[in-house]
Design an enzyme around this catalytic site. Structure first.
Site, PDB file in Angstrom:
ATOM      1  N   ARG A   1       0.895  -1.156   0.073  1.00  0.00           N
ATOM      2  CA  ARG A   1      -0.015   0.144  -0.084  1.00  0.00           C
ATOM      3  C   ARG A   1       0.922   1.090  -0.024  1.00  0.00           C
ATOM      4  NH1 ARG A   1      -5.389   1.205   1.695  1.00  0.00           N
ATOM      5  NH2 ARG A   1      -5.388   3.415   2.866  1.00  0.00           N
TER       6      ARG A   1
ATOM      7  N   ASP B   1     -16.915   8.931  -1.520  1.00  0.00           N
ATOM      8  CA  ASP B   1     -15.749   8.680  -0.728  1.00  0.00           C
ATOM      9  C   ASP B   1     -15.426  10.131   0.022  1.00  0.00           C
ATOM     10  OD1 ASP B   1     -13.537   7.488   0.248  1.00  0.00           O
ATOM     11  OD2 ASP B   1     -12.303   7.474  -1.649  1.00  0.00           O
TER      12      ASP B   1
ATOM     13  N   ARG C   1     -14.009  -6.847   2.316  1.00  0.00           N
ATOM     14  CA  ARG C   1     -12.687  -6.567   2.318  1.00  0.00           C
ATOM     15  C   ARG C   1     -11.997  -7.782   2.316  1.00  0.00           C
ATOM     16  NH1 ARG C   1     -10.119  -1.610   2.065  1.00  0.00           N
ATOM     17  NH2 ARG C   1      -8.441  -2.883   1.369  1.00  0.00           N
TER      18      ARG C   1
END
Length: 301
Positions: free
Chosen positions: A107, A218, A287
């Protein structure tokens, strides 16, 4: 060796298999305590490096738990632990890590860091997020939609807000999963030009959301944005807040999604986030299942 770098670089048939496998693993865990391991242990004896140059809650916990449930072990490394590209090249870091671990999830900020890691690693690499895309999130979103509404093919998905990295992966998914994607937001925050042709733009949010099967937003600001940028974003995006009036323009059974974390009553009101159409916590849970399926896909187990 199979990487998972972006939705648009993964064959559509493989994406479908990942979603199906994720749902199967979720179904197999129903009724079991959260801390128990899966009946199958496909990652037994495997070590997974989780690299977080950019901090995270959901990505870190979901990948860590997923590896453990499947019998593997994790090594969590932060940006300060590694100093990627500073002192040692990313290429050399990739080569070294490949001698120690079986899979790398990274990430990071720059897409080039991910691509260089994948180019020089001799083990699979997974994109946990870059400034450009967030494919693991969208795999969980597609899974969540289909749990509630059936196939996403041909459905209308509306994104309200900033054309950011999460939207970019939605645009890739629109092509791969064959759904219609609409972007509604101010021109200064339009998606990057490379995504042109994968979505349509409707500036009026109420017009855009009319007849939608799914409404997505978002956060308007990043934790790294200075105060001046935060104020500017709020001014630009205030008219694109997802509230009850906006959701009322969508289909009665339209779903609402937000990848979290959220700034409640900014990009979406609490009444929407906690309302009957919201699936944000199913989305967050998925997720875990989607990423487990992605890891198995990359490792071929």
């Amino acid at each position: 060796m199979t990487h998972f770098l972006d939705i648009d670089t993964t064959p559509a048939d493989d994406l479908r298999k990942i979603i199906a496998n994720a749902q199967a693993m979720k179904d197999a865990r129903k009724g079991k305590p959260k801390g128990t391991m899966d009946a199958e242990q496909p990652l037994e004896g495997q070590m997974v490096a989780l690299i977080f140059e950019k901090p995270s809650t959901r990505t870190r916990v979901s990948f860590d738990v997923g590896v453990r449930q499947m019998g593997g072990q994790t090594m969590v490394l932060s940006g300060t632990d590694m100093q990627l590209g500073h002192g040692e090249t990313i290429a050399d870091t990739a080569r070294v890590l490949s001698r120690y671990v079986d899979l790398i999830m990274i990430r990071t900020f720059e897409e080039q860091t991910l691509l260089e890691m994948a180019e020089y690693a001799s083990v699979p690499v997974i994109n946990g997020l870059t400034n450009r895309t967030h494919p693991c999130q969208i795999m969980a979103d597609v899974m969540t939609f289909e749990e509630h509404q059936g196939s996403i093919k041909g459905k209308k998905v509306v994104w309200s807000g900033d054309g950011n990295n999460v939207f970019a992966s939605f645009a890739h998914a629109a092509k791969q999963f064959d759904f219609d994607l609409v972007f509604t937001g101010p021109p200064p925050l339009d998606p990057e030009p490379v995504l042109d042709g994968l979505y349509t733009i409707v500036r009026d949010p109420h017009e855009a959301v009319h007849g939608a099967d799914l409404v997505v937003t978002d956060t308007w600001v990043s934790m790294h944005d200075p105060q001046s940028a935060r104020e500017r974003r709020h001014n630009q995006l205030r008219g694109y807040q997802v509230n009850d009036a906006l959701m009322g323009k969508a289909k009665d059974d339209a779903l609402f999604m937000h990848c979290l974390p959220a700034h409640r009553d900014d990009e979406a009101t609490s009444s929407v986030m906690d309302g009957p159409n919201s699936v944000i916590f199913d989305e967050a849970e998925n997720r875990l299942h989607a990423q487990k399926a992605i890891m198995r896909y990359c490792l071929g187990v």
